[in-house]
Design a protein around this motif. Structure first.
Motif, PDB file in Angstrom:
ATOM      1  N   GLY A 176       0.799  -1.220   0.000  1.00  0.00           N
ATOM      2  CA  GLY A 176       0.000   0.000   0.000  1.00  0.00           C
ATOM      3  C   GLY A 176       0.832   1.271   0.000  1.00  0.00           C
ATOM      4  N   LYS A 177       2.147   1.096   0.023  1.00  0.00           N
ATOM      5  CA  LYS A 177       3.011   2.279   0.063  1.00  0.00           C
ATOM      6  C   LYS A 177       3.864   2.319  -1.185  1.00  0.00           C
ATOM      7  CE  LYS A 177       1.867   3.098   4.421  1.00  0.00           C
ATOM      8  NZ  LYS A 177       1.376   4.346   5.000  1.00  0.00           N
ATOM      9  N   LYS A 178       4.140   3.528  -1.618  1.00  0.00           N
ATOM     10  CA  LYS A 178       5.056   3.639  -2.736  1.00  0.00           C
ATOM     11  C   LYS A 178       6.296   4.426  -2.325  1.00  0.00           C
ATOM     12  CE  LYS A 178       4.166   7.595  -5.439  1.00  0.00           C
ATOM     13  NZ  LYS A 178       4.393   8.471  -4.316  1.00  0.00           N
ATOM     14  N   ILE A 179       7.376   4.154  -3.015  1.00  0.00           N
ATOM     15  CA  ILE A 179       8.647   4.777  -2.656  1.00  0.00           C
ATOM     16  C   ILE A 179       8.692   6.211  -3.147  1.00  0.00           C
ATOM     17  CG2 ILE A 179      11.121   4.727  -3.118  1.00  0.00           C
ATOM     18  CD1 ILE A 179      10.950   1.681  -3.066  1.00  0.00           C
ATOM     19  N   ASN A 180       8.921   7.112  -2.243  1.00  0.00           N
ATOM     20  CA  ASN A 180       9.047   8.522  -2.613  1.00  0.00           C
ATOM     21  C   ASN A 180      10.471   8.890  -2.967  1.00  0.00           C
ATOM     22  OD1 ASN A 180       6.414   9.289  -2.446  1.00  0.00           O
ATOM     23  ND2 ASN A 180       6.562  10.247  -0.449  1.00  0.00           N
ATOM     24  N   SER A 181      11.400   8.366  -2.217  1.00  0.00           N
ATOM     25  CA  SER A 181      12.796   8.699  -2.487  1.00  0.00           C
ATOM     26  C   SER A 181      13.712   7.671  -1.846  1.00  0.00           C
ATOM     27  CB  SER A 181      13.127  10.086  -1.935  1.00  0.00           C
ATOM     28  OG  SER A 181      13.099  10.064  -0.532  1.00  0.00           O
ATOM     29  N   VAL A 182      14.900   7.577  -2.377  1.00  0.00           N
ATOM     30  CA  VAL A 182      15.934   6.704  -1.830  1.00  0.00           C
ATOM     31  C   VAL A 182      17.183   7.562  -1.669  1.00  0.00           C
ATOM     32  CG1 VAL A 182      17.347   4.663  -2.194  1.00  0.00           C
ATOM     33  CG2 VAL A 182      14.990   4.703  -3.025  1.00  0.00           C
ATOM     34  N   GLU A 183      17.580   7.752  -0.437  1.00  0.00           N
ATOM     35  CA  GLU A 183      18.730   8.618  -0.192  1.00  0.00           C
ATOM     36  C   GLU A 183      19.840   7.844   0.503  1.00  0.00           C
ATOM     37  OE1 GLU A 183      17.211  11.802   2.251  1.00  0.00           O
ATOM     38  OE2 GLU A 183      15.408  11.789   1.011  1.00  0.00           O
ATOM     39  N   VAL A 184      21.047   8.039   0.000  1.00  0.00           N
ATOM     40  CA  VAL A 184      22.207   7.443   0.649  1.00  0.00           C
ATOM     41  C   VAL A 184      23.010   8.561   1.294  1.00  0.00           C
ATOM     42  CG1 VAL A 184      24.294   6.082   0.345  1.00  0.00           C
ATOM     43  CG2 VAL A 184      22.298   5.620  -1.080  1.00  0.00           C
ATOM     44  N   LEU A 185      23.389   8.346   2.533  1.00  0.00           N
ATOM     45  CA  LEU A 185      24.252   9.300   3.208  1.00  0.00           C
ATOM     46  C   LEU A 185      25.515   8.570   3.638  1.00  0.00           C
ATOM     47  CD1 LEU A 185      24.518  12.222   4.227  1.00  0.00           C
ATOM     48  CD2 LEU A 185      23.666  11.411   6.422  1.00  0.00           C
ATOM     49  N   VAL A 186      26.635   9.053   3.145  1.00  0.00           N
ATOM     50  CA  VAL A 186      27.921   8.455   3.488  1.00  0.00           C
ATOM     51  C   VAL A 186      28.625   9.391   4.455  1.00  0.00           C
ATOM     52  CG1 VAL A 186      30.111   7.589   2.596  1.00  0.00           C
ATOM     53  CG2 VAL A 186      28.047   7.457   1.178  1.00  0.00           C
ATOM     54  N   ARG A 187      28.796   8.942   5.672  1.00  0.00           N
ATOM     55  CA  ARG A 187      29.485   9.782   6.652  1.00  0.00           C
ATOM     56  C   ARG A 187      30.987   9.513   6.586  1.00  0.00           C
ATOM     57  NH1 ARG A 187      25.870  11.879  10.518  1.00  0.00           N
ATOM     58  NH2 ARG A 187      23.760  11.124  10.103  1.00  0.00           N
ATOM     59  N   VAL A 188      31.746  10.574   6.450  1.00  0.00           N
ATOM     60  CA  VAL A 188      33.194  10.413   6.411  1.00  0.00           C
ATOM     61  C   VAL A 188      33.821  11.268   7.499  1.00  0.00           C
ATOM     62  CG1 VAL A 188      33.188   9.973   3.926  1.00  0.00           C
ATOM     63  CG2 VAL A 188      33.574  12.286   4.759  1.00  0.00           C
ATOM     64  N   ALA A 189      35.028  10.895   7.875  1.00  0.00           N
ATOM     65  CA  ALA A 189      35.750  11.682   8.860  1.00  0.00           C
ATOM     66  C   ALA A 189      37.228  11.482   8.631  1.00  0.00           C
ATOM     67  CB  ALA A 189      35.367  11.262  10.272  1.00  0.00           C
ATOM     68  N   SER A 190      37.987  12.376   9.196  1.00  0.00           N
ATOM     69  CA  SER A 190      39.434  12.343   9.077  1.00  0.00           C
ATOM     70  C   SER A 190      39.952  10.957   9.452  1.00  0.00           C
ATOM     71  CB  SER A 190      40.010  13.392  10.007  1.00  0.00           C
ATOM     72  OG  SER A 190      41.396  13.292  10.016  1.00  0.00           O
ATOM     73  N   ASP A 191      40.941  10.513   8.698  1.00  0.00           N
ATOM     74  CA  ASP A 191      41.455   9.154   8.801  1.00  0.00           C
ATOM     75  C   ASP A 191      42.036   8.826  10.175  1.00  0.00           C
ATOM     76  OD1 ASP A 191      41.617   6.790   7.575  1.00  0.00           O
ATOM     77  OD2 ASP A 191      42.934   7.454   5.961  1.00  0.00           O
ATOM     78  N   ASN A 192      42.648   9.814  10.800  1.00  0.00           N
ATOM     79  CA  ASN A 192      43.353   9.556  12.059  1.00  0.00           C
ATOM     80  C   ASN A 192      42.527   9.935  13.287  1.00  0.00           C
ATOM     81  OD1 ASN A 192      43.337  12.287  11.725  1.00  0.00           O
ATOM     82  ND2 ASN A 192      45.504  12.409  11.149  1.00  0.00           N
ATOM     83  N   GLN A 193      41.260  10.125  13.082  1.00  0.00           N
ATOM     84  CA  GLN A 193      40.407  10.563  14.191  1.00  0.00           C
ATOM     85  C   GLN A 193      40.003   9.370  15.053  1.00  0.00           C
ATOM     86  OE1 GLN A 193      37.165  13.597  13.518  1.00  0.00           O
ATOM     87  NE2 GLN A 193      35.932  11.814  14.026  1.00  0.00           N
ATOM     88  N   THR A 194      39.796   9.641  16.333  1.00  0.00           N
ATOM     89  CA  THR A 194      39.295   8.572  17.218  1.00  0.00           C
ATOM     90  C   THR A 194      37.865   8.237  16.832  1.00  0.00           C
ATOM     91  OG1 THR A 194      39.071  10.412  18.736  1.00  0.00           O
ATOM     92  CG2 THR A 194      40.629   8.692  19.349  1.00  0.00           C
TER      93      THR A 194
END
Lengths: 142, 142
Positions: free
Chosen positions: B122-140
């Motif tokens: 009964g539902k249709k897809i409105n949107s598909v969003e990808v979020l890629v979180r990145v951070a500095s390589d040497n971060q804790t």
DNA sequence: ATCTACATTATAATAATTCTAAACTGTTGA
DNA sequence: TCAACAGTTTAGAATTATTATAATGTAGAT
């Protein structure tokens, strides 16, 4: 179904003091079959209404964040006005029902592995999250 | 690079009155090469500092939301404390730099088409969003 | 039992956003 | 051209989610 003492154990393991409030919150959050998606407000309601636990709003915030830091909970970004949390802390994706504002888990098998071809120099990928927004079929679209 | 009169046209086309404030906001948002990611706060600052336009905060909110309704802007969900908007309204994904809190567009070619195997009845897809979180390589990491 | 560090609490503070009601301004059409 | 109206803008108050504060309480070690 874990019982009270298991939660005390679990809390101790990650270095959180098993206080009355924290154990009660564990019971609400983890004494269930399926994973649980909620806002702070949902949780406060459940605690006060179902568990009859008078609990300060600040404590709920503090404790939820403590749980998050320790990997008991995961925050999900859906809309910018409320924080949603998820008792399923493994990497997985979500459907968001825009009619009911309900979150639904996506099994790993529901979505193929996401392949990212772009690299940001000096940055590493922390997470890849897919959010599929769904709504009733006959609803007016923007 | 569209000039003022083009914005007046554009606004009229979608049924928004080309008021002084709206035209000014169009200039800030769309007189640029790349797509622009911003918070309401960013926008107010730009308007008052760079454009020398004294503008009520409420107007900025109203106008941004009017633009969103009309498909001039898209809201991006990243963190639950601020609303981010994007001048690129086409379907596309994002990187979010957790160090700088910056949003970076993902080209269509950067991520394979997402295939969703689950259906919500009964539902249709409105949107598909990808979020890629990145951070500095040497971060804790948490 | 006592001490101490961490937790909880009520309340105040803050931040983002929305509401309100009055003043203002594009637009329409006489 | 200009009056009239509907849609806009505005400042400020109100609301909502969240965080900080400071006093009190409590778990856990000694």
């Amino acid at each position: 179904m874990p019982k009270k003492c298991n939660f005390i154990e679990k809390l101790r393991e990650v270095g959180l003091r098993p206080t009355k409030q924290r154990v009660k919150m564990c019971e609400v959050l983890y004494n269930r079959e399926k994973t649980f998606h909620f806002t702070i407000n949902d949780l406060v309601k459940l605690l006060s209404e179902k568990m009859n636990q008078k609990i300060s709003l600040a404590t709920v915030y503090n404790t939820v964040h403590a749980f998050e830091r320790k990997g008991y909970l995961k925050e999900i970004s859906i809309d910018s006005h409320k924080s949603y949390f998820d008792t399923n802390t493994s990497a997985h994706h979500h459907f968001f029902d825009e009619d009911t504002h309900e979150l639904i888990d996506c099994d790993e098998s529901d979505i193929d592995k996401i392949n990212i071809r772009k690299n940001i120099t000096g940055k590493k990928i922390n997470s890849v999250e897919v959010l599929v927004r769904v709504a009733s079929d006959n609803q007016t679209q923007k």
